[in-house]
Design a protein around this motif. Structure first.
Motif, mmCIF file in Angstrom:
data_model
loop_
_atom_site.group_PDB
_atom_site.id
_atom_site.type_symbol
_atom_site.label_atom_id
_atom_site.label_comp_id
_atom_site.label_asym_id
_atom_site.label_seq_id
_atom_site.Cartn_x
_atom_site.Cartn_y
_atom_site.Cartn_z
ATOM 1 N N TYR A 20 0.824 -1.201 0.000
ATOM 2 C CA TYR A 20 0.000 0.000 0.000
ATOM 3 C C TYR A 20 0.867 1.263 0.000
ATOM 4 O O TYR A 20 0.500 2.298 -0.584
ATOM 5 C CB TYR A 20 -0.971 0.012 1.196
ATOM 6 C CG TYR A 20 -0.382 0.481 2.496
ATOM 7 C CD1 TYR A 20 -0.288 1.839 2.809
ATOM 8 C CD2 TYR A 20 0.089 -0.428 3.445
ATOM 9 C CE1 TYR A 20 0.257 2.276 4.005
ATOM 10 C CE2 TYR A 20 0.628 0.006 4.636
ATOM 11 C CZ TYR A 20 0.711 1.352 4.909
ATOM 12 O OH TYR A 20 1.257 1.782 6.089
ATOM 13 N N LYS A 21 2.044 1.196 0.624
ATOM 14 C CA LYS A 21 2.953 2.341 0.629
ATOM 15 C C LYS A 21 3.521 2.586 -0.769
ATOM 16 O O LYS A 21 3.631 3.742 -1.214
ATOM 17 C CB LYS A 21 4.094 2.120 1.623
ATOM 18 C CG LYS A 21 3.667 2.149 3.076
ATOM 19 C CD LYS A 21 4.863 1.955 4.000
ATOM 20 C CE LYS A 21 4.426 1.981 5.463
ATOM 21 N NZ LYS A 21 5.590 1.757 6.380
ATOM 22 N N ALA A 26 3.411 6.192 -5.307
ATOM 23 C CA ALA A 26 3.502 6.286 -6.760
ATOM 24 C C ALA A 26 2.304 6.987 -7.398
ATOM 25 O O ALA A 26 2.462 7.748 -8.359
ATOM 26 C CB ALA A 26 3.661 4.893 -7.362
ATOM 27 N N TYR A 27 1.100 6.753 -6.861
ATOM 28 C CA TYR A 27 -0.109 7.209 -7.550
ATOM 29 C C TYR A 27 -1.019 8.120 -6.722
ATOM 30 O O TYR A 27 -1.942 8.711 -7.280
ATOM 31 C CB TYR A 27 -0.910 5.991 -8.025
ATOM 32 C CG TYR A 27 -0.063 5.011 -8.799
ATOM 33 C CD1 TYR A 27 0.564 5.384 -9.983
ATOM 34 C CD2 TYR A 27 0.154 3.715 -8.327
ATOM 35 C CE1 TYR A 27 1.378 4.502 -10.680
ATOM 36 C CE2 TYR A 27 0.959 2.819 -9.023
ATOM 37 C CZ TYR A 27 1.569 3.223 -10.192
ATOM 38 O OH TYR A 27 2.364 2.345 -10.882
ATOM 39 N N LEU A 28 -0.758 8.237 -5.431
ATOM 40 C CA LEU A 28 -1.628 9.052 -4.585
ATOM 41 C C LEU A 28 -0.798 9.964 -3.674
ATOM 42 O O LEU A 28 -1.131 10.168 -2.511
ATOM 43 C CB LEU A 28 -2.535 8.145 -3.746
ATOM 44 C CG LEU A 28 -3.497 7.247 -4.529
ATOM 45 C CD1 LEU A 28 -4.057 6.154 -3.622
ATOM 46 C CD2 LEU A 28 -4.628 8.072 -5.123
ATOM 47 N N GLU A 31 -3.043 12.893 -2.518
ATOM 48 C CA GLU A 31 -4.306 12.541 -1.863
ATOM 49 C C GLU A 31 -4.131 11.749 -0.569
ATOM 50 O O GLU A 31 -4.894 11.921 0.392
ATOM 51 C CB GLU A 31 -5.184 11.726 -2.819
ATOM 52 C CG GLU A 31 -5.514 12.433 -4.130
ATOM 53 C CD GLU A 31 -4.518 12.136 -5.235
ATOM 54 O OE1 GLU A 31 -3.336 11.876 -4.899
ATOM 55 O OE2 GLU A 31 -4.909 12.153 -6.405
ATOM 56 N N ALA A 32 -3.143 10.853 -0.544
ATOM 57 C CA ALA A 32 -3.014 9.911 0.560
ATOM 58 C C ALA A 32 -2.538 10.516 1.890
ATOM 59 O O ALA A 32 -3.047 10.123 2.949
ATOM 60 C CB ALA A 32 -2.110 8.753 0.151
ATOM 61 N N PRO A 33 -1.570 11.439 1.903
ATOM 62 C CA PRO A 33 -1.021 11.908 3.193
ATOM 63 C C PRO A 33 -2.041 12.403 4.203
ATOM 64 O O PRO A 33 -1.953 12.036 5.388
ATOM 65 C CB PRO A 33 -0.052 13.018 2.761
ATOM 66 C CG PRO A 33 0.433 12.562 1.422
ATOM 67 C CD PRO A 33 -0.786 11.975 0.765
ATOM 68 N N ASN A 56 -8.214 3.401 -5.385
ATOM 69 C CA ASN A 56 -8.047 4.647 -6.135
ATOM 70 C C ASN A 56 -6.741 4.785 -6.909
ATOM 71 O O ASN A 56 -6.385 5.886 -7.328
ATOM 72 C CB ASN A 56 -8.188 5.833 -5.178
ATOM 73 C CG ASN A 56 -9.605 5.996 -4.680
ATOM 74 O OD1 ASN A 56 -10.470 6.506 -5.385
ATOM 75 N ND2 ASN A 56 -9.854 5.553 -3.446
ATOM 76 N N VAL A 57 -6.061 3.684 -7.145
ATOM 77 C CA VAL A 57 -4.792 3.778 -7.872
ATOM 78 C C VAL A 57 -4.979 4.028 -9.367
ATOM 79 O O VAL A 57 -4.058 4.461 -10.058
ATOM 80 C CB VAL A 57 -3.923 2.518 -7.665
ATOM 81 C CG1 VAL A 57 -3.416 2.473 -6.239
ATOM 82 C CG2 VAL A 57 -4.695 1.256 -8.016
#
Length: 221
Positions: A20-21, A26-28, A31-33, A56-57
């Motif tokens: 997941y990391k 790579a792709y979020l 958005e992810a942080p 959401n990748v």
């Protein structure tokens, strides 16, 4: 009753980094942080954060397979697994990730006859989605799978349970295991619980210590 089972976490234990990391970086990256902070602050369940990343990748199945095959699998793990089997033990994986990528990594490394307990994952809408059975005896509302429940079930079949892990979901199963190998965050968690463990970085460091333990327990000739 069999002599022993070596149970291992997957992400961060058998691999260099959690899948997941890799995907979120790579792709979020934008958005992810914020959601990661919410998760770590206890405002999101583990399965909710992982679901967000996996869903959401925006990668098609071929692209995702390339991402999966790029996961850095411990180069010493396959040899270690074979030694466990040769010594009469079973090697078992328990993961709060998903079998969608775990099965592909094992297949790409020609690793067979290893039981995997993980969250069922399916590909749809250019992402990976958990397909959880809330009626399962191993269901966890937080993680999707309750690692402790799996280990407790397995304990009835083996004289000794050896566990290897790296993070907080591994704490509960480690505490009920006979011998523990720990890395990363699990080290400090076990110290707080005053549970004995053996620190390791990769599986090249595990076999000799495991062999010594098995010989002392008269489980290996």
């Amino acid at each position: 009753m069999k002599d022993f089972a070596f149970i291992s976490d997957f992400d961060g234990t058998l691999t260099n980094k959690d899948f997941y990391k890799l995907l979120s970086e790579a792709y979020l990256a934008k958005e992810a942080p914020p959601l990661y902070k919410e998760w770590k602050n206890g405002n999101m369940k583990d399965r909710e954060y992982l679901s967000y990343v996996f869903n959401n990748v925006k990668r098609n199945e071929l692209e995702l397979k390339k991402d999966i095959l790029a996961i850095e699998f411990d180069p010493y793990a396959k040899e270690f697994i074979n030694k466990v089997k040769a010594a009469g033990g079973d090697f078992i994986i328990i993961s709060a990730g998903t079998n969608y990528y775990i099965d592909k990594v094992l297949e790409s490394n020609n690793i067979t006859k290893v039981d995997v307990y993980a969250n069922k994952g399916i590909f749809k809408n250019n992402g990976i989605y958990f397909d959880l059975d809330k009626k399962s005896e191993f269901y966890s509302d937080r993680y999707g799978i309750d690692k402790l429940s799996v280990v407790l079930k397995l304990k009835a079949n083996y004289k000794k349970i050896i566990y290897a892990g790296d993070s907080s979901p591994d704490l509960a199963p480690a505490l009920v295991s006979d011998l523990v190998f720990a890395k990363s965050k699990l080290i400090s968690l076990l110290k707080k619980e005053e549970k004995e463990f053996i620190e390791f970085e990769n599986f090249s460091q595990v076999w000799e210590k495991l062999k010594t333990y098995l010989l002392a327990a008269s489980l290996m000739l």
